[in-house]
Design an enzyme around this catalytic site. Structure first.
Site, short mmCIF file in Angstrom:
data_model
loop_
_atom_site.label_atom_id
_atom_site.label_comp_id
_atom_site.label_asym_id
_atom_site.label_seq_id
_atom_site.Cartn_x
_atom_site.Cartn_y
_atom_site.Cartn_z
N HIS A 138 45.99 36.63 58.55
CA HIS A 138 46.24 36.16 59.54
C HIS A 138 45.07 35.85 60.57
O HIS A 138 45.42 35.27 61.81
CB HIS A 138 47.34 36.96 60.40
CG HIS A 138 48.39 36.02 60.91
ND1 HIS A 138 49.67 36.54 61.35
CD2 HIS A 138 48.21 34.77 61.55
CE1 HIS A 138 50.31 35.50 61.75
NE2 HIS A 138 49.68 34.27 61.84
N HIS A 148 42.84 40.61 61.49
CA HIS A 148 44.26 40.01 61.14
C HIS A 148 45.13 40.56 62.25
O HIS A 148 46.27 40.06 62.31
CB HIS A 148 44.61 40.14 59.70
CG HIS A 148 45.11 41.56 59.42
ND1 HIS A 148 46.08 41.45 58.18
CD2 HIS A 148 44.78 42.70 59.67
CE1 HIS A 148 46.16 42.75 57.82
NE2 HIS A 148 45.78 43.50 59.07
N1 LIG Z 1 48.48 46.49 64.22
C1 LIG Z 1 47.93 46.82 62.96
C2 LIG Z 1 48.35 45.76 61.70
C3 LIG Z 1 48.04 44.43 61.92
C4 LIG Z 1 49.08 43.42 60.76
C5 LIG Z 1 48.22 42.26 60.91
B1 LIG Z 1 49.14 41.00 60.27
O1 LIG Z 1 48.70 39.82 60.19
O2 LIG Z 1 49.56 41.42 58.98
O3 LIG Z 1 50.41 40.94 61.03
C6 LIG Z 1 47.85 48.17 62.64
C7 LIG Z 1 49.23 48.45 62.03
N2 LIG Z 1 49.36 50.25 62.35
C8 LIG Z 1 48.17 50.99 62.27
C9 LIG Z 1 48.64 52.37 62.23
C10 LIG Z 1 49.47 52.66 61.12
O4 LIG Z 1 49.87 54.18 61.16
C11 LIG Z 1 50.83 51.82 61.32
C12 LIG Z 1 50.38 50.44 61.13
C13 LIG Z 1 46.47 46.46 63.07
O5 LIG Z 1 45.43 46.62 62.06
O6 LIG Z 1 45.89 45.97 63.92
MN LIG Z 2 50.40 38.77 61.37
#
Ligand SMILES: N[C@](CCCC[B-](O)(O)O)(CCN1CCC(O)CC1)C(=O)O
Ligand SMILES: [Mn+2]
Ligand SMILES: [Mn+2]
Ligand SMILES: [Mn+2]
Length: 305
Positions: A96, A136
């Site tokens: 993304h 992303h």
């Molecule tokens: N918010 C997250 C996931 C992004 C997803 C991107 B997508 O394009 O697929 O929508 C991190 C999510 N979070 C990190 C800590 C974990 O314990 C739980 C998930 C991040 O990495 O910023």
């Molecule tokens: Mn996304």
């Protein structure tokens, strides 16, 4: 519908291999032939060549900033070309982070575009708030004028100029936000329909309110950025960051049918299909077919016939 397809085999906005295979799995599933069969005039612009930039040093937690920046610069040019040729643009991802280039390229030809972001996640971390450093999870932060004071100068990103404001975007499907993202969404007053609102209102009302908020009074070109992980993992398991309690297949299709009916759809991203994350062939098939069905529904496929 006149449609242009761009394949963006890109994975450097996150760390799980395989998402770069998304475009070819979606093509192999017959997206182009099916669009043509439903009366669309389709031009396939092929896959972009998105190579790693040599000596690409991390910026804080952000890995390969030059590679991510350059890929999006190339994508922005490609999307702009498709729009100049008068077609609706379909970007097949890839992760993304590609929304940066897709939306900026789109905004070059459609000044007053509005953005419908269908996703389990808000993807609005800044490079400094991101818990993972994965771009992303950050694309929206680079696009919003209100956040520019929070975005550091990053190698490969200097070409990026924000093109939307908080009132131009609606989120649908949110259910896994980092605390910082939640603060930003609330603080900017971004219209968002989490799975809670979806359960309360139903997708019919959600799409009515989305329309009222974005494009019913003043007709504006719509950019639909559709992360396949908005769908429940029971429907679309082959993706990098699955989150349970997502959209049903029917809800996922309904969003696309309603957007199609506006006649305003100008560009759509279909991202985060990662065949390598499917545990079985059936999981891959289910995910890829859902992605194909969403795009077909964006361009005229209707369950009523
Ligand atoms: N918010 C997250 C996931 C992004 C997803 C991107 B997508 O394009 O697929 O929508 C991190 C999510 N979070 C990190 C800590 C974990 O314990 C739980 C998930 C991040 O990495 O910023
Ligand atoms: Mn996304
Ligand atoms: Mn058509
Ligand atoms: Mn997501």
């Amino acid at each position: 519908h006149s449609v242009g397809i761009i394949g963006a085999p890109f994975s450097r906005g996150q760390r799980k291999g395989g998402v770069e295979k998304g475009p070819d799995y979606i093509r192999t599933a017959g997206l182009i032939e099916k669009l043509q069969a439903q009366g669309c005039q389709v031009k396939d612009y092929g896959n972009l060549k998105l190579d790693d930039v040599p000596n690409d040093e991390p910026f804080g937690k952000v890995r390969m900033p030059k590679t991510v920046g350059l890929a999006n610069q190339r994508l922005a040019d490609a999307v702009h070309t498709v729009k100049k040729e008068g077609r609706a643009c379909v970007v097949l991802g890839g992760d993304h982070s590609l929304a940066i280039g897709s939306i900026l390229g789109h905004a070059r030809s459609q000044r007053d575009l509005c953005l419908v972001w269908v996703d389990a996640h808000a993807d609005i971390n800044t490079p400094l708030t991101s818990p993972t450093g994965n771009v992303h999870g950050q694309p929206v932060s680079y696009l919003l004028k209100e956040l520019q004071s929070k975005i550091p100068v990053m190698p490969g990103f200097s070409w990026i100029k924000p093109c939307i404001t908080a009132k131009d975007i609606v989120y649908i499907g949110l259910r896994d936000l980092d605390p910082e993202e939640h603060y930003i969404v609330k603080n900017l007053g971004i219209k968002s329909f989490s799975m809670t609102e979806l359960d309360r209102l139903g997708m019919g009302r959600v799409m009515e309110e989305t329309s009222d908020h974005l494009f019913s009074k003043v007709k504006r070109p719509i950019h639909l950025s559709y992360d396949i992980d908005a769908l429940d993992p029971l429907v679309a398991p082959a993706t990098g960051t699955p989150a349970i309690g997502g959209l049903t297949y029917r809800e996922g299709i309904y969003v696309a049918e309603e957007i199609c009916k506006t006649g305003l759809l100008s560009a759509v991203d279909l991202v985060e299909v990662n065949p390598s994350r499917g545990k079985t062939e059936e999981e891959i098939r289910s995910t890829v077919n859902a992605a194909v069905s969403v795009v077909l529904s964006c361009f005229g496929q209707a369950r009523e016939g």
